[in-house]
Design an enzyme around this catalytic site. Structure first.
Site, PDB file in Angstrom:
ATOM      1  CB  ILE A 192      -1.064  -0.153   1.106  1.00 50.50           C
ATOM      2  CG1 ILE A 192      -1.877  -1.304   1.221  1.00 50.50           C
ATOM      3  CG2 ILE A 192      -1.855   1.217   1.126  1.00 50.50           C
ATOM      4  CD1 ILE A 192      -2.637  -1.627  -0.085  1.00 50.50           C
ATOM      5  CG  ASN A 274      -9.554   1.165 -16.630  1.00 47.99           C
ATOM      6  OD1 ASN A 274      -8.453   0.328 -16.696  1.00 47.99           O
ATOM      7  ND2 ASN A 274     -10.786   0.800 -16.507  1.00 47.99           N
ATOM      8  N   GLY A 276      -5.736   5.939 -13.142  1.00 50.67           N
ATOM      9  CA  GLY A 276      -4.630   5.787 -12.391  1.00 50.67           C
ATOM     10  C   GLY A 276      -3.290   5.158 -13.171  1.00 50.67           C
ATOM     11  CD  GLN A 313      27.734   5.767 -37.616  1.00 51.52           C
ATOM     12  OE1 GLN A 313      27.664   4.508 -37.763  1.00 51.52           O
ATOM     13  NE2 GLN A 313      27.426   6.506 -38.571  1.00 51.52           N
ATOM     14  CD1 TRP A 371      24.327   5.457 -23.756  1.00 49.44           C
ATOM     15  CD2 TRP A 371      22.963   6.922 -22.863  1.00 49.44           C
ATOM     16  NE1 TRP A 371      23.358   5.251 -24.498  1.00 49.44           N
ATOM     17  CE2 TRP A 371      22.396   6.177 -23.930  1.00 49.44           C
ATOM     18  CE3 TRP A 371      22.085   7.896 -22.304  1.00 49.44           C
ATOM     19  CZ2 TRP A 371      20.812   6.403 -24.333  1.00 49.44           C
ATOM     20  CZ3 TRP A 371      20.791   7.838 -22.697  1.00 49.44           C
ATOM     21  CH2 TRP A 371      20.240   7.190 -23.723  1.00 49.44           C
ATOM     22  N   GLY A 374      31.561   3.970 -15.949  1.00 44.56           N
ATOM     23  CA  GLY A 374      31.719   3.642 -14.381  1.00 44.56           C
ATOM     24  C   GLY A 374      31.093   4.639 -13.494  1.00 44.56           C
ATOM     25  CD  GLU A 397      -1.892   3.265  -9.980  1.00 45.52           C
ATOM     26  OE1 GLU A 397      -2.667   3.488 -10.861  1.00 45.52           O
ATOM     27  OE2 GLU A 397      -1.165   3.794  -9.199  1.00 45.52           O
TER      28      GLU A 397
END
Length: 417
Positions: A192, A274, A276, A313, A371, A374, A397
């Protein structure tokens, strides 16, 4: 500095509109209003976005790491959300709210998640689940009593899930039987959100198990009625957001605290979840944007082989793909929100938005760590927190499989000869 800024700003905007109501709009503005792109915000929506963005960066951001490490929401953050007018976004001004739109609530959830998804889900559950149930299904007397408290000072919690009732929400075992003018509630709720800090609880329990799910009823209660927090979970992510197991041992709730009528709990839960799901999609969308914005700039300052790593690239294409995924998640989320606001069907669109935004959040935040190399793996940058926080999007949900099942049912209905 921020006290009631949303409410004040919206009031000023509405007064300005009223004063200029007779002024003609230009043809270009009229055309834009009629054919507004999904991600172009209204003046009111943009005002809320800017206000929440400022609050998130100036008030929330300095506390994020400490709250995550301590697994505890800073009370000043909750206080600030109320002072901002962000805990009653759709609630009427007469009940202490900001009287804004559903899409405005979605934008607020998104902006908070760019900085801390834990704060975002606290605001989300309070607005899209708790407040909405009271606004839509409560009597006028109940609205007068509960909405001002929820808009200005007391956090709400939505209590549906149980140990044996997760995706099969209506297999719940909590029961309530009537004694005089009260209902006596017994049972357990699990997973909850907001429950550790909340004072107001919407509790779903069965008042007549012989009727199956048609006996499920929604009660509104306060913590001092005897609600026991049995366990506060230690989680992988969204650690500052409390997730608890609640016990109800002969908790007496006045019969007048039934929301929506006896046996209407199943209908309330289905409809509200729905809505939520659009909120969770917005949380995941904001999370993905936050991870992207935190990690990509670093790649243009980190040099290897005599050039910024972000200009290679392979990296550049990865950014392009992530940016496109984020954009598609945004369009799905905003489309679902605007359909709901327009009174159109939105169940399929909400499921699509939640499923896709959850996938995008996990992928983008995971890539963001790589990306940054470390450095991204360390806690000091905060990017690894976005990945940890992203995992819950596919679970709460309605799991991702539940969303796919919902979408598949619509496809079957549409294409079955």
């Amino acid at each position: 500095m921020f006290r009631n800024s949303v409410s004040r700003s919206l009031s000023s905007l509405r007064l300005s509109r009223s004063a200029n109501a007779t002024r003609p709009f230009s043809a270009s503005i009229s055309r834009l209003d009629g054919l507004r792109p999904l991600d172009v915000l209204s003046e009111e929506e943009e005002m809320i976005r800017e206000t929440v963005q400022r609050f998130a960066n100036e008030v929330v951001k300095p506390r994020v790491r400490e709250m995550d490490e301590n697994e505890r929401m800073d009370p000043e953050i909750i206080k600030g959300l109320f002072e901002q007018g962000l805990m009653g976004i759709e609630t009427s001004a007469a009940h202490g709210g900001s009287e804004s739109s559903f899409t405005s609530a979605i934008i607020a959830i998104e902006e908070l998640a760019k900085v801390d998804p834990s704060v975002s889900v606290l605001c989300d559950v309070h607005n899209t689940l708790v407040n909405t149930v009271v606004r839509k299904y409560a009597t006028e007397e109940q609205k007068e009593k509960w909405l001002p408290l929820l808009a200005t000072e007391q956090l709400g919690s939505f209590c549906l899930s149980e140990p044996a009732s997760g995706s099969d929400a209506f297999a719940l075992q909590a029961k309530a039987h009537k004694v005089g003018n009260d209902y006596v509630l017994n049972g357990t709720k699990m997973w909850i959100t907001n429950s550790y800090e909340a004072n107001i609880f919407l509790i779903f329990a069965n008042i007549d198990p012989s009727k199956g799910y048609k006996g499920i009823t929604c009660f509104i209660a306060t913590k001092d009625m005897g609600i026991e927090i049995a366990k506060k979970e230690q989680k992988l992510g969204i650690r500052a957001s409390s997730t608890c197991t609640l016990n109800f041992d002969d908790v007496k709730i006045p019969a007048e605290n039934i929301i929506g009528g006896e046996g209407q709990g199943y209908k309330i839960a289905i409809e509200i979840l729905n809505e939520g799901r659009i909120g969770i999609a917005a949380q995941m969308l904001g999370l993905a944007q936050g991870a992207f914005a935190l990690s990509v700039p670093y790649t243009y300052t980190r040099n290897q082989f005599k050039q910024p790593i972000g200009t290679f690239q392979g990296m550049a294409f990865s950014f392009a793909e992530a940016a496109t995924q984020i954009e598609t998640a945004k369009l799905l989320t905003y489309n679902a929100a605007r359909r709901k606001e327009a009174g159109l069907s939105f169940v399929k669109e909400a499921a699509m938005a939640k499923w896709w935004a959850s996938k995008v959040a996990q992928e983008v935040s995971g890539n963001a760590i790589e990306w940054m190399g470390g450095l991204g793996f360390t806690r000091e940058t905060g990017v690894e927190k976005f990945w940890r926080d992203s995992k819950i999007g596919a679970i709460y949900e309605g799991t991702s499989n539940i969303q796919l099942q919902t979408i598949a049912k619509f496809i079957q209905k549409e294409y079955t000869p």
